[in-house]
Design a protein around this motif. Structure first.
Motif, mmCIF file in Angstrom:
data_model
loop_
_atom_site.group_PDB
_atom_site.id
_atom_site.type_symbol
_atom_site.label_atom_id
_atom_site.label_comp_id
_atom_site.label_asym_id
_atom_site.label_seq_id
_atom_site.Cartn_x
_atom_site.Cartn_y
_atom_site.Cartn_z
ATOM 1 N N SER A 160 0.846 -1.194 0.000
ATOM 2 C CA SER A 160 0.000 0.000 0.000
ATOM 3 C C SER A 160 0.886 1.251 0.000
ATOM 4 C CB SER A 160 -0.945 0.002 1.205
ATOM 5 O OG SER A 160 -0.218 -0.051 2.398
ATOM 6 N N ILE A 172 4.917 -0.856 -5.973
ATOM 7 C CA ILE A 172 3.470 -0.755 -5.730
ATOM 8 C C ILE A 172 2.716 -0.357 -6.998
ATOM 9 C CG2 ILE A 172 1.718 0.572 -4.485
ATOM 10 C CD1 ILE A 172 3.785 0.720 -2.163
ATOM 11 N N GLY A 179 1.424 -4.151 -5.629
ATOM 12 C CA GLY A 179 0.406 -3.155 -5.325
ATOM 13 C C GLY A 179 -1.013 -3.696 -5.329
ATOM 14 N N GLU A 231 3.077 2.589 2.908
ATOM 15 C CA GLU A 231 4.251 1.816 3.316
ATOM 16 C C GLU A 231 5.545 2.386 2.744
ATOM 17 O OE1 GLU A 231 4.404 -0.776 5.566
ATOM 18 O OE2 GLU A 231 2.335 -0.201 5.955
#
Length: 141
Positions: A18, A54, A60, A21
């Motif tokens: 996410s 991501i 992701g 992070e």
């Protein structure tokens, strides 16, 4: 040197895929490299590589993750980000035009690090940025 000891130090961190992070990955890098003259560059590289994982790979997706590894053997800092793949192409620098708003991440990494190695496997991609430090600039972690 004893066969079970080493002067190299290694840290690892796994993060859910996410966007929030990415800041966690930056803090982790900054905390480990506190006092090292290359800490700012390493933090920016982690940010770029984590965001790329991501945005451009299965990392992701729901339940995806990316993984960081920081190794500090004598006179080298090796910083790796591993994604979960899921794309048909390997990461590569794109050299976009001046008006492009994306595509500069690996160019930035390449400009900051002394060397960059991209390793592809069926499970994902690992990008490792190396910094070579002289004995007076080694991290004091």
């Amino acid at each position: 040197m004893h066969e079970y000891t080493s002067t190299a130090r290694v840290w690892g961190l796994s993060c859910p895929g996410s966007p929030e992070e990415v800041s966690r990955a930056r803090r982790w890098t900054r905390d480990i490299l506190r006092g090292c003259p290359l800490a700012d560059e390493a933090e920016l590289i982690v940010s770029e590589l984590s965001a790329n994982a991501i945005l451009h790979t299965a990392s992701g997706r729901a339940c995806g993750s990316f993984h960081l590894k920081l190794e500090i053997p004598p006179r080298v800092i090796a910083l790796s980000v591993t994604d979960e793949g899921g794309t048909n192409t390997a990461p590569k620098a794109e050299h976009p035009g001046e008006s492009a708003v994306r595509g500069r991440g690996l160019d930035i990494v390449d400009a900051l690090a002394h060397s960059v190695v991209i390793h592809d496997s069926q499970d994902g991609h690992t990008i490792t940025a190396h910094f070579f430090v002289d004995s007076g600039n080694e991290p004091t972690t």
